[in-house]
Design a protein around this motif. Structure first.
Motif, short mmCIF file in Angstrom:
data_model
loop_
_atom_site.label_atom_id
_atom_site.label_comp_id
_atom_site.label_asym_id
_atom_site.label_seq_id
_atom_site.Cartn_x
_atom_site.Cartn_y
_atom_site.Cartn_z
N LYS A 58 0.84 -1.20 0.00
CA LYS A 58 0.00 0.00 0.00
C LYS A 58 0.87 1.24 0.00
O LYS A 58 0.59 2.23 -0.66
N GLY A 59 1.94 1.21 0.81
CA GLY A 59 2.90 2.31 0.82
C GLY A 59 2.46 3.54 1.57
O GLY A 59 3.28 4.35 1.96
N ALA A 60 1.16 3.72 1.78
CA ALA A 60 0.69 4.95 2.42
C ALA A 60 0.95 4.94 3.91
O ALA A 60 1.42 5.93 4.46
N THR A 61 0.65 3.85 4.58
CA THR A 61 0.87 3.76 6.02
C THR A 61 1.98 2.76 6.27
O THR A 61 1.80 1.57 6.09
N ARG A 62 3.12 3.24 6.64
CA ARG A 62 4.29 2.40 6.83
C ARG A 62 4.25 1.87 8.26
O ARG A 62 4.54 2.60 9.19
N PRO A 63 3.92 0.57 8.47
CA PRO A 63 3.72 0.06 9.81
C PRO A 63 5.02 -0.07 10.58
O PRO A 63 6.06 -0.40 10.03
N ALA A 70 0.97 3.68 24.03
CA ALA A 70 1.37 4.96 23.43
C ALA A 70 0.14 5.70 22.94
O ALA A 70 -0.86 5.10 22.55
N THR A 71 0.21 7.02 22.96
CA THR A 71 -0.89 7.82 22.44
C THR A 71 -0.82 7.84 20.92
O THR A 71 0.19 7.47 20.32
N ALA A 72 -1.90 8.27 20.29
CA ALA A 72 -1.94 8.33 18.83
C ALA A 72 -0.83 9.22 18.27
O ALA A 72 -0.16 8.84 17.30
N PRO A 73 -0.60 10.42 18.85
CA PRO A 73 0.52 11.23 18.34
C PRO A 73 1.87 10.53 18.48
O PRO A 73 2.73 10.66 17.59
N ALA A 78 6.45 7.87 15.84
CA ALA A 78 7.32 6.71 15.71
C ALA A 78 7.31 6.18 14.29
O ALA A 78 8.35 5.86 13.72
N ARG A 79 6.10 6.06 13.70
CA ARG A 79 6.01 5.57 12.32
C ARG A 79 6.74 6.50 11.37
O ARG A 79 7.45 6.06 10.47
N SER A 80 6.56 7.81 11.57
CA SER A 80 7.21 8.79 10.70
C SER A 80 8.72 8.71 10.82
O SER A 80 9.44 8.72 9.81
N ALA A 81 9.22 8.59 12.05
CA ALA A 81 10.67 8.52 12.26
C ALA A 81 11.25 7.27 11.62
O ALA A 81 12.33 7.31 11.01
N MET A 82 10.57 6.14 11.74
CA MET A 82 11.08 4.90 11.15
C MET A 82 11.04 4.96 9.62
O MET A 82 11.94 4.47 8.95
N ALA A 83 10.00 5.59 9.05
CA ALA A 83 9.92 5.74 7.60
C ALA A 83 11.09 6.58 7.09
O ALA A 83 11.71 6.25 6.07
N VAL A 84 11.39 7.66 7.79
CA VAL A 84 12.52 8.51 7.40
C VAL A 84 13.82 7.74 7.49
O VAL A 84 14.69 7.82 6.61
N LEU A 85 13.99 6.98 8.58
CA LEU A 85 15.22 6.19 8.75
C LEU A 85 15.38 5.18 7.63
O LEU A 85 16.48 5.02 7.07
N GLU A 86 14.32 4.48 7.28
CA GLU A 86 14.39 3.49 6.20
C GLU A 86 14.82 4.13 4.88
O GLU A 86 15.75 3.64 4.21
N ASP A 87 14.17 5.21 4.51
CA ASP A 87 14.51 5.88 3.25
C ASP A 87 15.93 6.42 3.28
O ASP A 87 16.66 6.34 2.28
N GLY A 197 13.64 -2.50 6.86
CA GLY A 197 12.56 -2.52 7.84
C GLY A 197 13.08 -2.04 9.19
O GLY A 197 13.89 -2.73 9.81
N ALA A 198 12.66 -0.86 9.63
CA ALA A 198 13.09 -0.28 10.90
C ALA A 198 11.91 -0.23 11.86
O ALA A 198 10.83 0.25 11.49
N VAL A 199 12.11 -0.73 13.07
CA VAL A 199 11.03 -0.79 14.05
C VAL A 199 11.54 -0.32 15.41
O VAL A 199 12.64 -0.71 15.84
N TYR A 200 10.74 0.50 16.09
CA TYR A 200 11.07 0.98 17.43
C TYR A 200 10.24 0.24 18.46
O TYR A 200 9.03 0.06 18.29
N PHE A 201 10.90 -0.19 19.54
CA PHE A 201 10.22 -0.82 20.67
C PHE A 201 10.56 -0.05 21.95
O PHE A 201 11.74 0.22 22.21
N ALA A 202 9.56 0.27 22.73
CA ALA A 202 9.79 1.00 23.97
C ALA A 202 10.28 0.10 25.09
O ALA A 202 10.92 0.56 26.03
#
Length: 224
Positions: A58-63, A70-73, A78-87, A197-202
């Motif tokens: 889909k590409g739109a929502t990078r899981p 965690a709150t929605a923000p 986190a998703r945005s930061a991981m997407a930037v890191l991957e690219d 594939g970059a993933v953050y875990f708290a």
């Protein structure tokens, strides 16, 4: 297949600052190996593979995995930061390859799905290995997303990295380039495509001892 482990531990003497570890492996499948590669995905794994592929394609929502409660923000950041890191890692890998006279790698969503699946699985189940915790060889896992069927040759490789402190693409690629097996993967003439594939875990358990960690899987591939 070659494999090595390299770790940087600054908390060995009680200094709780940072930790990063890297792993590298490469698997080559010639036409002789394609027959084994045509085996069907195990029934219990197929739905997970299909779901991961649909999400990635889909590409739109990078899981990406985010902290429990965690709150929605927070999840969005986190998703945005991981997407930037991957690219950014793909960009940095291609910069390095160009300086060595190598062709750039194209981002491949199937390889990204494979790498993201593995990063999530390692963080959720607390291990850090190329092979899955079930014992499945890493190249078989990748093949479920990046099939060999229909190609004369099929080649895949993988680099792994995890760290407790936030890190950028420059750090990730430097760590890999400073380790001979990882460097070989990055500078291989075989590859045509890559997925990050970059993933953050708290609070990752097992190998990660409850730390906040970012786990990165880089899957390289070529099919002809």
């Amino acid at each position: 297949m070659g494999e090595s482990v390299r770790a940087i531990r600054s908390d060995v003497k009680g200094m709780w600052r940072s930790l990063a570890a890297v792993l590298s492996a490469v698997a080559l499948a010639s036409s002789l190996a394609i027959g084994a590669g045509d085996a069907a995905v195990a029934q219990g794994v197929a739905p997970l593979v299909e779901a991961q592929l649909k999400s990635s394609l889909k590409g739109a929502t990078r899981p990406a995995a985010t902290p429990a409660r965690a709150t929605a923000p927070q999840r969005s950041r986190a998703r945005s930061a991981m997407a930037v890191l991957e690219d950014s890692i793909i960009d940095r890998l291609n910069q390095v390859r160009r300086t060595h006279g190598l062709r750039p790698l194209h981002a491949n969503q199937r390889l990204r799905a494979a790498s993201l699946f593995h990063s999530k699985d390692m963080g959720r189940r607390g291990y850090f290995e190329h092979d899955s915790i079930s014992g499945t060889a890493f190249w078989r896992r990748i093949e479920r997303f990046y099939p060999s069927r229909g190609f004369r040759s099929w080649t895949v490789g993988e680099n792994l990295l995890w760290g407790t402190d936030p890190f950028d693409a420059g750090f990730a690629v430097r760590e890999w380039m400073n380790s001979p097996p990882h460097r070989v993967n990055i500078l291989s003439r075989e590859w045509r495509e890559v997925g990050i594939g970059a993933v953050y875990f708290a609070n990752a358990g097992g190998e990660y001892r409850g730390r906040r960690v970012t786990i990165v899987t880089a899957d390289f591939g070529a099919r002809r």
